[in-house]
Design an enzyme around this catalytic site. Structure first.
Site, PDB file in Angstrom:
ATOM      1  N   LYS A   1       4.461   5.396   3.441  1.00  0.00           N
ATOM      2  CA  LYS A   1       4.079   6.300   4.518  1.00  0.00           C
ATOM      3  C   LYS A   1       5.149   7.385   4.716  1.00  0.00           C
ATOM      4  O   LYS A   1       5.471   8.109   3.793  1.00  0.00           O
ATOM      5  CB  LYS A   1       3.828   5.488   5.784  1.00  0.00           C
ATOM      6  CG  LYS A   1       2.949   4.251   5.580  1.00  0.00           C
ATOM      7  CD  LYS A   1       1.580   4.562   5.035  1.00  0.00           C
ATOM      8  CE  LYS A   1       0.610   3.390   5.100  1.00  0.00           C
ATOM      9  NZ  LYS A   1       0.962   2.210   4.305  1.00  0.00           N
TER      10      LYS A   1
ATOM     11  N   TYR B   1      -1.573  -4.336  11.284  1.00  0.00           N
ATOM     12  CA  TYR B   1      -2.171  -3.787  10.084  1.00  0.00           C
ATOM     13  C   TYR B   1      -3.086  -4.845   9.468  1.00  0.00           C
ATOM     14  O   TYR B   1      -2.778  -6.046   9.503  1.00  0.00           O
ATOM     15  CB  TYR B   1      -1.059  -3.385   9.117  1.00  0.00           C
ATOM     16  CG  TYR B   1      -1.527  -2.912   7.771  1.00  0.00           C
ATOM     17  CD1 TYR B   1      -2.336  -1.787   7.650  1.00  0.00           C
ATOM     18  CD2 TYR B   1      -1.144  -3.573   6.610  1.00  0.00           C
ATOM     19  CE1 TYR B   1      -2.755  -1.345   6.409  1.00  0.00           C
ATOM     20  CE2 TYR B   1      -1.567  -3.139   5.364  1.00  0.00           C
ATOM     21  CZ  TYR B   1      -2.365  -2.034   5.268  1.00  0.00           C
ATOM     22  OH  TYR B   1      -2.784  -1.596   4.040  1.00  0.00           O
TER      23      TYR B   1
ATOM     24  N   ARG C   1      13.558  -6.564 -12.375  1.00  0.00           N
ATOM     25  CA  ARG C   1      12.945  -7.415 -11.345  1.00  0.00           C
ATOM     26  C   ARG C   1      14.003  -7.906 -10.352  1.00  0.00           C
ATOM     27  O   ARG C   1      13.704  -8.161  -9.193  1.00  0.00           O
ATOM     28  CB  ARG C   1      12.220  -8.608 -11.985  1.00  0.00           C
ATOM     29  CG  ARG C   1      11.529  -9.516 -10.948  1.00  0.00           C
ATOM     30  CD  ARG C   1      10.428 -10.354 -11.585  1.00  0.00           C
ATOM     31  NE  ARG C   1      10.925 -11.212 -12.629  1.00  0.00           N
ATOM     32  CZ  ARG C   1      11.381 -12.465 -12.447  1.00  0.00           C
ATOM     33  NH1 ARG C   1      11.416 -12.987 -11.226  1.00  0.00           N
ATOM     34  NH2 ARG C   1      11.788 -13.188 -13.466  1.00  0.00           N
TER      35      ARG C   1
ATOM     36  N   ASP D   1       7.741  -4.652  12.007  1.00  0.00           N
ATOM     37  CA  ASP D   1       7.209  -3.612  11.129  1.00  0.00           C
ATOM     38  C   ASP D   1       7.418  -2.275  11.838  1.00  0.00           C
ATOM     39  O   ASP D   1       6.809  -2.007  12.874  1.00  0.00           O
ATOM     40  CB  ASP D   1       5.726  -3.879  10.868  1.00  0.00           C
ATOM     41  CG  ASP D   1       5.095  -2.876   9.909  1.00  0.00           C
ATOM     42  OD1 ASP D   1       5.702  -1.809   9.675  1.00  0.00           O
ATOM     43  OD2 ASP D   1       3.991  -3.145   9.407  1.00  0.00           O
TER      44      ASP D   1
END
Length: 397
Positions: free
Chosen positions: A209, A112, A59, A184
């Site tokens: 993506k 988005y 983590r 972004d």
């Protein structure tokens, strides 16, 4: 960043993490371990207290994360990078690490879907005010700034309309006022656009993506300075959006071929966009490097390539557009973008579950709108597929 800034991007994608090799294996191993052994108490204390240690607890970090971060920082021209379990993990971490109750943020009217919900719904619940502005209008953004504005969130080209934001202009407005900027860069990608070079502070990606490129992983990346990274990391480990070692390894593998994939995709997308403009059944095509794009000059100034996504409106309504999408044979009817297979969505149908008609209209998404993500199929085959689908959906043309 790498010690070899003179290398081309294609080379850096293959070699920037070479210094992290631990053995003679050509392909990096997958460190599928949740925790890592310390040799003694002193080493354990160092592992536990060093931010982003790659061999303490996954983590907090993982050796595969470290390799991907090295490559991504070099690609975006930042000092370092952090990995998250998704693009929204990256965006949420980057935003939440920098705001608190009483702050004000500025975002775009076109984002988005989940990014829009972060600013429309989530942040106001915690006392953070958000103002949404038309991103093509730098003057509107400047007018929205307040004394308590903490950050500006950008996305260019914007999903799904491919409207552009002038990154240099926004950075010039925000930086002298001490306002953080986050961009972004998912739709363009680091080989087509480098926001940090244009003055943007933090760059985020949905690595699901084009960075991964094979539709087989979910991941996010935050590219930033070393100073920013520690605060981002502390927020990240609290939120727990941890990227699995397997997905990190798949992302590293996908990055190795990013340059060659994107060269083909950029060329195919521009050729298809130009072809679509000549089709009688197509009302309007949106692609940054088309001369008809209203912000073509800006695209040329801040982008090296147009990216994989073409948006276009057809000469028909919702039903006819649905027939066209259903008639395609090569392009898969599925969400996401930037992978090896071409994907298509009827945009209004996809957004209808989360936006009403008024919101769709405000976001510039008409009922006849299509988002097409170009893959690695031969462009002539994609043209033939588009042509037969247009002929079946619009026989009158």
């Amino acid at each position: 960043m790498s010690d070899h800034p003179a290398w081309h991007a294609a080379t850096r994608l293959l070699h920037d993490d070479a210094a992290l090799n631990e053995d003679a294996a050509l392909v990096p191993p997958i460190h599928y371990s949740a925790t890592f052994r310390a040799r003694d108490a002193a080493e354990f204390a160092e592992m536990a207290n060093r931010p982003r240690h790659p061999r303490y607890y996954t983590r907090y970090g993982n050796p595969v994360h470290e390799r991907v971060a090295r490559v991504m920082a070099a690609l975006e021209g930042t000092e370092t990078a952090l990995l998250t379990a998704s693009g929204m993990g990256a965006i949420s971490t980057a935003v939440l690490a920098h705001v608190q109750a009483g702050d004000h943020v500025v975002a775009q009217t076109r984002h988005y879907m989940s990014t829009a919900k972060l600013f429309d719904e989530l942040l106001p619940r915690f006392g953070v005010q958000a103002t949404l502005v038309e991103q093509s209008d730098a003057a509107a953004l400047e007018a929205a700034l307040r004394p308590n504005t903490r950050l500006v969130m950008l996305e260019t080209p914007a999903n799904p309309t491919l409207v552009l934001t002038d990154l240099r202009a926004v950075a010039a407005l925000a930086r002298p006022r001490g306002i953080l900027t986050i961009a972004d860069n998912t739709f363009a990608g680091p080989l087509n656009q480098r926001p940090h070079e244009l003055g943007i502070d933090i760059v985020v990606h949905s690595a699901t993506k084009q960075l991964g490129g094979h539709h087989d992983l979910t991941a996010g990346v935050i590219c930033c300075s070393e100073a920013q990274a520690e605060g981002l990391w502390r927020t990240h480990i609290t939120l727990g959006a941890v990227l699995s070692p397997m997905d990190a390894w798949l992302l590293l593998r996908g990055l190795r071929t990013l340059d060659v994939r994107l060269e083909r995709i950029n060329a195919s997308a521009l050729a298809l966009a130009q072809w679509l403009e000549r089709q009688p059944a197509v009302e309007r095509v949106y692609y940054p490097l088309l001369e008809s794009h209203p912000q073509h000059a800006l695209a040329r100034a801040q982008m090296r390539g147009g990216g994989p996504v073409i948006a276009f409106a057809l000469r028909g309504g919702f039903e006819a557009t649905g027939r066209f999408v259903a008639a395609l044979e090569l392009a898969t009817h599925a969400v996401s973008l930037g992978g090896v297979e071409s994907l298509v969505v009827h945009t209004a149908a996809m957004w209808a579950g989360t936006m009403n008609e008024a919101q769709l209209a405000a976001a510039g998404i008409p009922p006849n709108f299509v988002r097409f993500s170009v893959g690695l199929e031969h462009p002539e085959d994609l043209k033939r597929d588009l042509a037969q689908a247009l002929a079946r959906a619009f026989p009158e043309h």
